[in-house]
Structures are given as structure tokens and as C-alpha cells.
Design a protein around this motif. Structure first.
Motif, PDB file in Angstrom:
ATOM      1  N   TYR A  19       0.841  -1.201   0.000  1.00  0.00           N
ATOM      2  CA  TYR A  19       0.000   0.000   0.000  1.00  0.00           C
ATOM      3  C   TYR A  19       0.877   1.252   0.000  1.00  0.00           C
ATOM      4  CZ  TYR A  19      -3.771   3.194   1.503  1.00  0.00           C
ATOM      5  OH  TYR A  19      -4.680   4.219   1.611  1.00  0.00           O
ATOM      6  N   PHE A  24     -10.566   6.025   4.341  1.00  0.00           N
ATOM      7  CA  PHE A  24      -9.786   4.846   3.965  1.00  0.00           C
ATOM      8  C   PHE A  24      -9.539   3.939   5.168  1.00  0.00           C
ATOM      9  CE2 PHE A  24      -8.002   7.514   0.310  1.00  0.00           C
ATOM     10  CZ  PHE A  24      -9.000   7.075  -0.546  1.00  0.00           C
ATOM     11  N   GLN A  48       0.466   4.378   4.771  1.00  0.00           N
ATOM     12  CA  GLN A  48       0.437   5.803   4.465  1.00  0.00           C
ATOM     13  C   GLN A  48       1.746   6.480   4.875  1.00  0.00           C
ATOM     14  OE1 GLN A  48      -3.211   7.329   6.179  1.00  0.00           O
ATOM     15  NE2 GLN A  48      -4.445   6.438   4.564  1.00  0.00           N
ATOM     16  N   GLU A  54       4.212   8.371   2.389  1.00  0.00           N
ATOM     17  CA  GLU A  54       4.642   9.738   2.718  1.00  0.00           C
ATOM     18  C   GLU A  54       6.165   9.837   2.703  1.00  0.00           C
ATOM     19  OE1 GLU A  54       3.723  13.487   3.121  1.00  0.00           O
ATOM     20  OE2 GLU A  54       2.070  12.110   3.491  1.00  0.00           O
ATOM     21  N   THR A  88      -8.723  10.584   4.108  1.00  0.00           N
ATOM     22  CA  THR A  88      -7.723   9.715   4.739  1.00  0.00           C
ATOM     23  C   THR A  88      -8.390   8.801   5.757  1.00  0.00           C
ATOM     24  OG1 THR A  88      -6.008  11.385   4.460  1.00  0.00           O
ATOM     25  CG2 THR A  88      -5.619   9.720   6.153  1.00  0.00           C
ATOM     26  N   ALA A 132      -6.855   0.417  -0.079  1.00  0.00           N
ATOM     27  CA  ALA A 132      -7.187   0.302   1.344  1.00  0.00           C
ATOM     28  C   ALA A 132      -8.137  -0.872   1.572  1.00  0.00           C
ATOM     29  CB  ALA A 132      -7.803   1.593   1.853  1.00  0.00           C
ATOM     30  N   HIS A 138      -0.842   9.443  -4.451  1.00  0.00           N
ATOM     31  CA  HIS A 138      -2.248   9.555  -4.051  1.00  0.00           C
ATOM     32  C   HIS A 138      -2.635   8.351  -3.204  1.00  0.00           C
ATOM     33  CE1 HIS A 138      -2.962  12.852  -6.802  1.00  0.00           C
ATOM     34  NE2 HIS A 138      -2.526  12.129  -7.820  1.00  0.00           N
ATOM     35  N   GLU A 139      -3.561   8.580  -2.267  1.00  0.00           N
ATOM     36  CA  GLU A 139      -4.173   7.465  -1.561  1.00  0.00           C
ATOM     37  C   GLU A 139      -5.232   6.884  -2.498  1.00  0.00           C
ATOM     38  OE1 GLU A 139      -5.381   8.440   2.544  1.00  0.00           O
ATOM     39  OE2 GLU A 139      -4.381  10.329   2.143  1.00  0.00           O
ATOM     40  N   VAL A 162      -2.929   0.272   7.368  1.00  0.00           N
ATOM     41  CA  VAL A 162      -3.215   1.426   6.514  1.00  0.00           C
ATOM     42  C   VAL A 162      -2.372   2.611   6.971  1.00  0.00           C
ATOM     43  CG1 VAL A 162      -4.991   3.126   5.887  1.00  0.00           C
ATOM     44  CG2 VAL A 162      -5.486   0.694   5.752  1.00  0.00           C
ATOM     45  N   ILE A 172       1.059   4.228  -2.853  1.00  0.00           N
ATOM     46  CA  ILE A 172       0.918   5.654  -2.538  1.00  0.00           C
ATOM     47  C   ILE A 172       2.161   6.417  -2.993  1.00  0.00           C
ATOM     48  CG2 ILE A 172       0.790   7.344  -0.662  1.00  0.00           C
ATOM     49  CD1 ILE A 172      -0.941   5.295   0.852  1.00  0.00           C
ATOM     50  N   TRP A 180       2.480  13.555   7.551  1.00  0.00           N
ATOM     51  CA  TRP A 180       1.225  12.818   7.410  1.00  0.00           C
ATOM     52  C   TRP A 180       0.079  13.591   8.070  1.00  0.00           C
ATOM     53  CZ3 TRP A 180      -2.269  10.844  10.899  1.00  0.00           C
ATOM     54  CH2 TRP A 180      -3.262  10.018  10.381  1.00  0.00           C
TER      55      TRP A 180
END
Length: 151
Positions: A40, A134, A92, A96, A131, A55, A49-50, A88, A44, A123
Motif C-alpha cells: 500500500y 480509507f 500511508q 509519505e 484519509t 485500502a 495519491h491514496e 493502513v 501511494i 502525514w
């Protein structure tokens, strides 16, 4: 007894995969969570992008791993949900850090492992309501995936 007869006998005596073992389900879910978080994060980092379906995938993979290996224990569905939230978040952060490392000319590993506080601040600054949607999607997918896989 022919060679094929002995092969068939060996296959018939092979134990079935373990089910109903909560500990094994937790371990499988945790391993799936680490792998899903990494994937994941890479998605990203590469897309910047998320992505909602990713997710869902994180949660579902964790839930299925828990349910397939652990069986019907309600503890597993709850644990899968919690692990999905953590995965998740970790994903993320990885994303990031990948984006930040490109922007400042630092290696990913240096930024992520030596300056995680900066990654977390970035973040927090970029988190928006989507966010957290997700997070909810992944938690739902993990819970339902664990229940469906245990059947």
C-alpha cells in the motif's frame, strides 16, 4: 504396490491445513498486515495519491488471512480490524516517506527509519477526511473478510 498407489496413499494421509487455531490466525493476519502495508505504501509513493481500492485490499487480505488460518473465533475479526487500521497507517507513512524522500533528495530508509517523527508530522499535515474514510473502509473489509473466510 505401484509407485502411483504409494503416491496416492501419501496424499490421502497428508494433514489438512490448520483451521480453528486463533494463534495461527493472528500470526497470519500480522504477516499479511506487514506485507499489505508495504505494498500500500509503495502504491501511494508511486502514484502520490491514496487509493481507496488499495485500502480495501489491505483490509481484505488481513481479514482473509485471519479467517482462513484461524477459523471462526470472534477475536480474529476484531484483531484483523485493528491490524488493518495499523497497516493502513503504516502504509500511508511509507508512502509519505517515499514522496518526501524524492522531494528532499534523501533515501527512503534514512527518512523513514531515522526521521519518522518528520514523516508523521507530514502525514498529519496532509491528512484530510478522505484519509480517515480509507481507515474505515479497510477496517470494514478486514472484519467482513475474516468472517467470510472462516465459513
Amino acid at each position: 504396490m505401484s509407485q502411483s498407489d504409494s503416491d496416492m496413499a501419501a496424499q490421502q494421509q497428508a494433514p489438512a491445513p490448520a483451521r480453528g487455531n486463533t494463534g495461527l490466525g493472528l500470526v497470519a493476519a500480522a504477516l499479511a498486515g506487514v506485507a499489505a502495508a508495504a505494498l500500500y505504501g509503495v502504491v501511494i509513493g508511486l502514484t502520490k495519491h491514496e487509493i481507496g481500492w488499495a485500502a480495501v485490499g489491505v483490509g481484505f487480505v488481513i481479514g482473509v488471512a485471519a479467517g482462513k488460518r484461524g477459523g471462526r473465533s470472534p477475536v480474529l475479526a476484531i484483531a484483523a480490524t485493528v491490524l488493518a487500521l495499523g497497516s493502513v497507517y503504516l502504509g500511508q507513512l511509507v508512502g509519505e516517506a517515499m514522496i518526501g524522500a524524492d522531494q528532499i533528495g534523501m533515501s527512503f530508509s534514512e527518512l523513514f527509519f531515522q526521521h519518522l517523527d518528520i514523516v508523521q508530522q507530514a502525514w498529519k499535515a496532509e491528512a484530510d477526511p478522505l484519509t480517515f474514510v480509507f481507515f474505515a473502509i479497510a477496517a470494514w473489509a478486514a472484519f467482513s473478510g475474516a468472517q467470510k473466510a472462516a465459513r
